[in-house]
Design an enzyme around this catalytic site. Structure first.
Site, PDB file in Angstrom:
ATOM      1  N   PHE A  40       0.854  -1.185   0.000  1.00 21.12           N
ATOM      2  CA  PHE A  40       0.000   0.000   0.000  1.00 21.12           C
ATOM      3  C   PHE A  40       0.890   1.234   0.000  1.00 21.12           C
ATOM      4  CE2 PHE A  40      -2.342  -3.488   1.797  1.00 21.12           C
ATOM      5  CZ  PHE A  40      -3.576  -3.387   1.184  1.00 21.12           C
ATOM      6  N   VAL A  78       2.730  -1.690   4.266  1.00 22.25           N
ATOM      7  CA  VAL A  78       2.316  -0.294   4.151  1.00 22.25           C
ATOM      8  C   VAL A  78       3.566   0.571   4.152  1.00 22.25           C
ATOM      9  CG1 VAL A  78       0.977   1.543   5.247  1.00 22.25           C
ATOM     10  CG2 VAL A  78       0.188  -0.821   5.405  1.00 22.25           C
ATOM     11  N   CYS A  79       3.715   1.427   3.152  1.00 20.63           N
ATOM     12  CA  CYS A  79       4.877   2.317   3.084  1.00 20.63           C
ATOM     13  C   CYS A  79       4.886   3.235   4.302  1.00 20.63           C
ATOM     14  CB  CYS A  79       4.840   3.138   1.799  1.00 20.63           C
ATOM     15  SG  CYS A  79       6.205   4.322   1.677  1.00 20.63           S
ATOM     16  N   VAL A  80       5.918   3.135   5.105  1.00 18.91           N
ATOM     17  CA  VAL A  80       5.977   3.882   6.358  1.00 18.91           C
ATOM     18  C   VAL A  80       6.017   5.386   6.122  1.00 18.91           C
ATOM     19  CG1 VAL A  80       8.498   3.662   6.586  1.00 18.91           C
ATOM     20  CG2 VAL A  80       7.105   4.041   8.624  1.00 18.91           C
ATOM     21  N   ALA A  83       2.617   6.544   4.968  1.00 18.28           N
ATOM     22  CA  ALA A  83       1.663   6.396   6.069  1.00 18.28           C
ATOM     23  C   ALA A  83       1.803   7.529   7.081  1.00 18.28           C
ATOM     24  CB  ALA A  83       1.857   5.043   6.744  1.00 18.28           C
TER      25      ALA A  83
END
Length: 129
Positions: A40, A78-80, A83
């Protein structure tokens, strides 16, 4: 049987991207293919926000991803960086950033672009939504 990796760049609600990705994932799994990872990115990180509350007659896409992942052993990365820019964080990042709370839906994992690169290299197909 092919191994797929999906990249979701649209939010859980407001566009069709995430819903289409979810339906595509269900279809490829039903055909016997493998889905090793969903990454994501950009607005797609909003799929990992546990504070979404869709209406009772709407499909809960956030929890749908988690259920699908549990049933089929799929990593929900999830791309930190994306995010954090959009207010989605886990307990560890919230503490590091001095944020008052975390809201990452259990079942999703904050990770870097390296996990996307690894998934892309190890899969037969990468499909972006």
């Amino acid at each position: 049987m092919l191994d797929y990796c999906l990249v979701v760049t649209g939010p859980a609600y407001g566009t069709q991207q995430a819903s289409s990705a979810y339906q595509f994932a269900q279809a490829l799994l039903a055909k016997g293919h493998r889905l090793s990872s969903v990454f994501f990115y950009r607005e797609g990180v909003l799929n990992a926000n546990q504070l979404t509350a869709p209406a009772g007659d709407e499909f809960d896409l956030v929890r749908g991803w988690v259920q699908l992942a549990r049933q089929h052993g799929i990593e929900l990365n999830v791309c930190v960086a994306a995010a954090l820019r959009r207010g989605v964080t886990d307990e560890q990042e919230a503490a590091q950033q001095g944020l008052p709370a975390a809201n990452l839906q259990p079942g999703f994992i904050l990770s870097g672009l390296g996990s996307l690169a690894e998934a892309a290299l190890s899969s037969d197909r990468l499909v972006q939504f």
